[in-house]
Design a protein around this motif. Structure first.
Motif, mmCIF file in Angstrom:
data_model
loop_
_atom_site.group_PDB
_atom_site.id
_atom_site.type_symbol
_atom_site.label_atom_id
_atom_site.label_comp_id
_atom_site.label_asym_id
_atom_site.label_seq_id
_atom_site.Cartn_x
_atom_site.Cartn_y
_atom_site.Cartn_z
ATOM 1 N N GLY A 106 0.744 -1.231 0.227
ATOM 2 C CA GLY A 106 0.121 0.191 -0.034
ATOM 3 C C GLY A 106 1.017 1.366 0.065
ATOM 4 N N TYR A 107 0.464 2.266 -0.725
ATOM 5 C CA TYR A 107 1.027 3.572 -0.671
ATOM 6 C C TYR A 107 0.333 4.611 -0.651
ATOM 7 C CZ TYR A 107 1.677 2.821 -5.974
ATOM 8 O OH TYR A 107 1.318 2.593 -7.200
ATOM 9 N N GLY A 108 0.781 6.088 -0.684
ATOM 10 C CA GLY A 108 0.031 7.238 -0.662
ATOM 11 C C GLY A 108 0.955 8.325 -0.453
ATOM 12 N N LYS A 109 0.590 9.652 -0.754
ATOM 13 C CA LYS A 109 1.508 10.811 -0.733
ATOM 14 C C LYS A 109 0.462 11.747 -0.379
ATOM 15 C CE LYS A 109 1.489 11.787 -5.707
ATOM 16 N NZ LYS A 109 0.305 10.838 -6.188
ATOM 17 N N ALA A 110 1.070 12.859 0.116
ATOM 18 C CA ALA A 110 0.389 14.233 0.544
ATOM 19 C C ALA A 110 1.322 15.316 0.776
ATOM 20 C CB ALA A 110 -0.346 13.939 1.913
ATOM 21 N N ALA A 111 0.533 16.518 0.630
ATOM 22 C CA ALA A 111 1.467 17.797 0.700
ATOM 23 C C ALA A 111 0.887 18.817 1.241
ATOM 24 C CB ALA A 111 2.302 18.253 -0.448
ATOM 25 N N ILE A 112 1.313 19.890 2.044
ATOM 26 C CA ILE A 112 0.684 20.822 2.468
ATOM 27 C C ILE A 112 1.675 22.224 2.260
ATOM 28 C CG2 ILE A 112 -0.125 22.201 4.768
ATOM 29 C CD1 ILE A 112 -0.313 19.555 6.186
ATOM 30 N N ALA A 113 1.079 23.212 1.749
ATOM 31 C CA ALA A 113 1.670 24.516 1.548
ATOM 32 C C ALA A 113 1.519 25.165 2.346
ATOM 33 C CB ALA A 113 1.207 24.956 0.231
ATOM 34 N N GLY A 114 2.576 25.835 3.125
ATOM 35 C CA GLY A 114 2.378 26.813 4.251
ATOM 36 C C GLY A 114 1.508 28.171 3.655
ATOM 37 N N GLU A 115 1.056 29.037 4.479
ATOM 38 C CA GLU A 115 0.037 30.033 4.318
ATOM 39 C C GLU A 115 0.410 31.096 3.270
ATOM 40 O OE1 GLU A 115 -0.980 32.250 8.129
ATOM 41 O OE2 GLU A 115 -0.448 30.233 8.930
ATOM 42 N N ALA A 116 1.732 31.476 2.982
ATOM 43 C CA ALA A 116 2.222 32.105 1.843
ATOM 44 C C ALA A 116 2.301 31.345 0.547
ATOM 45 C CB ALA A 116 3.656 32.758 2.222
ATOM 46 N N GLY A 117 2.034 30.198 0.456
ATOM 47 C CA GLY A 117 1.911 29.269 -0.703
ATOM 48 C C GLY A 117 0.801 28.945 -1.227
ATOM 49 N N GLU A 118 0.606 28.330 -2.247
ATOM 50 C CA GLU A 118 -1.025 27.931 -2.656
ATOM 51 C C GLU A 118 -0.887 26.276 -3.108
ATOM 52 O OE1 GLU A 118 -0.928 28.716 -7.378
ATOM 53 O OE2 GLU A 118 0.233 30.320 -6.583
ATOM 54 N N ALA A 119 -2.111 25.962 -3.225
ATOM 55 C CA ALA A 119 -2.343 24.526 -3.422
ATOM 56 C C ALA A 119 -1.446 24.140 -4.781
ATOM 57 C CB ALA A 119 -3.786 24.287 -3.775
ATOM 58 N N GLU A 120 -1.466 24.687 -5.691
ATOM 59 C CA GLU A 120 -0.355 24.192 -6.675
ATOM 60 C C GLU A 120 1.177 23.957 -6.158
ATOM 61 O OE1 GLU A 120 -0.807 23.318 -10.211
ATOM 62 O OE2 GLU A 120 -2.831 23.031 -9.071
ATOM 63 N N HIS A 121 1.457 24.479 -5.347
ATOM 64 C CA HIS A 121 2.638 24.409 -4.635
ATOM 65 C C HIS A 121 2.719 22.974 -4.129
ATOM 66 C CE1 HIS A 121 3.308 29.020 -4.333
ATOM 67 N NE2 HIS A 121 3.244 28.750 -5.440
ATOM 68 N N ALA A 122 1.719 22.707 -3.433
ATOM 69 C CA ALA A 122 1.708 21.361 -2.771
ATOM 70 C C ALA A 122 1.590 20.280 -3.901
ATOM 71 C CB ALA A 122 0.376 21.297 -1.821
ATOM 72 N N ALA A 123 1.018 20.856 -4.977
ATOM 73 C CA ALA A 123 0.878 19.689 -5.936
ATOM 74 C C ALA A 123 2.105 19.361 -6.772
ATOM 75 C CB ALA A 123 -0.250 20.445 -7.157
ATOM 76 N N LEU A 124 3.376 20.204 -6.703
ATOM 77 C CA LEU A 124 4.521 19.820 -7.029
ATOM 78 C C LEU A 124 5.092 18.503 -6.461
ATOM 79 C CD1 LEU A 124 6.334 23.214 -6.097
ATOM 80 C CD2 LEU A 124 6.230 22.222 -8.380
ATOM 81 N N TRP A 125 4.489 17.940 -5.348
ATOM 82 C CA TRP A 125 4.857 16.401 -4.809
ATOM 83 C C TRP A 125 4.250 15.286 -5.738
ATOM 84 C CZ3 TRP A 125 8.805 14.877 -2.747
ATOM 85 C CH2 TRP A 125 8.738 13.999 -1.879
ATOM 86 N N HIS A 126 3.234 15.776 -6.629
ATOM 87 C CA HIS A 126 2.792 14.468 -7.366
ATOM 88 C C HIS A 126 3.833 13.537 -8.148
ATOM 89 C CE1 HIS A 126 -1.464 15.270 -6.743
ATOM 90 N NE2 HIS A 126 -1.431 16.450 -7.517
ATOM 91 N N VAL A 127 4.710 14.211 -9.029
ATOM 92 C CA VAL A 127 5.581 13.508 -9.747
ATOM 93 C C VAL A 127 6.789 13.019 -8.901
ATOM 94 C CG1 VAL A 127 7.131 13.424 -11.589
ATOM 95 C CG2 VAL A 127 4.839 14.328 -11.912
ATOM 96 N N PRO A 128 7.473 13.742 -7.986
ATOM 97 C CA PRO A 128 8.725 13.295 -7.321
ATOM 98 C C PRO A 128 8.197 12.281 -6.148
ATOM 99 C CG PRO A 128 8.362 15.674 -7.018
ATOM 100 C CD PRO A 128 7.100 15.338 -7.970
ATOM 101 N N GLY A 129 7.003 12.535 -5.519
ATOM 102 C CA GLY A 129 6.649 11.723 -4.432
ATOM 103 C C GLY A 129 6.247 10.277 -5.034
ATOM 104 N N GLY A 130 5.225 10.414 -6.027
ATOM 105 C CA GLY A 130 4.559 9.229 -6.618
ATOM 106 C C GLY A 130 5.711 8.373 -7.345
ATOM 107 N N TYR A 131 6.386 8.997 -8.247
ATOM 108 C CA TYR A 131 7.177 8.068 -9.217
ATOM 109 C C TYR A 131 8.479 7.564 -8.408
ATOM 110 C CZ TYR A 131 4.438 8.943 -13.130
ATOM 111 O OH TYR A 131 3.545 8.949 -14.055
ATOM 112 N N ALA A 132 8.816 8.279 -7.322
ATOM 113 C CA ALA A 132 9.976 7.680 -6.550
ATOM 114 C C ALA A 132 9.483 6.281 -5.874
ATOM 115 C CB ALA A 132 10.299 8.657 -5.323
ATOM 116 N N MET A 133 8.339 6.259 -5.347
ATOM 117 C CA MET A 133 7.662 5.157 -4.566
ATOM 118 C C MET A 133 7.614 3.900 -5.811
ATOM 119 S SD MET A 133 5.316 6.032 -1.380
ATOM 120 C CE MET A 133 4.102 7.074 -2.462
#
Length: 193
Positions: free
Chosen positions: A79-106
């Motif tokens: 089983g696997y999964g990934k998640a990210a939180i951008a701090g208040e000065a960021g935006e949801a798209e900054h958290a979405a940066l994790w899609h490729v590096p987090g998912g493909y690494a696993m």
């Protein structure tokens, strides 16, 4: 070139031995690794964020390797999964940066992992927590592996940081009995069944 220096990392392991019914033959093991990194995009709008995904790939591989080691090796991780939180000065798209590096690494490290890596992203303040969704590594329809592991860091993410998380599990939910495709029935040809 974006830079994502790591301020801190933490690893969380859960050994689930009981869920109100008879004790299972073997406990279920879940683990997560979390990194708090500087967000180079915080505080303003940047049109092209995609180069940041390439810059995060080495961190994704490092975190994957550390989590696999903490879980005692690759054998049995299903089983696997990934998640990210951008701090208040960021935006949801900054958290979405994790899609490729987090998912493909696993997927790279776990071998023939064919199913999409479940993910969750959001913007949150310091101490925000997020549920990392979990699913079977080879077939998205295996209900026994639908799960989540909550993660967070008390002093992060700061306004100009990202919280990046990966989670893995060994085995289904304890006493799963919701039917559907069983893990031993997976053909793993399309990532769905």
């Amino acid at each position: 070139m974006p830079d994502f220096p790591v301020r801190k990392m933490l690893t969380i392991l859960e050994e689930i031995r009981h869920e109100n019914g008879p004790a299972p033959a073997a406990p279920r093991l879940r683990g997560a690794i979390v990194a708090i990194v500087r967000n180079p995009y915080a505080g303003g709008y940047v049109a092209d964020l995609q180069p940041g995904m390439d810059d995060l790939k080495p961190l994704g591989l490092e975190m994957t390797d550390r989590l696999i080691a903490a879980l005692g090796g690759i054998e049995g991780i299903d089983g696997y999964g990934k998640a990210a939180i951008a701090g208040e000065a960021g935006e949801a798209e900054h958290a979405a940066l994790w899609h490729v590096p987090g998912g493909y690494a696993m997927r790279e490290r776990l071998g023939e992992a064919r199913a999409i890596v479940p993910s969750a992203m959001k913007v949150g303040g310091m101490g925000a927590r997020i549920d990392v969704p979990l699913g079977h590594i080879n077939a998205a329809y295996v209900r026994s592996h639908f799960d989540a592991m909550e993660v967070g860091v008390p002093d992060g993410p700061r306004a100009d940081e990202l919280l990046l998380a990966l989670a893995m599990a060994r085995g289904p939910r304890i006493h799963n009995r919701m039917g559907g495709l069983a893990a031993h029935e997976v053909t793993g040809l399309d990532g769905l069944r």
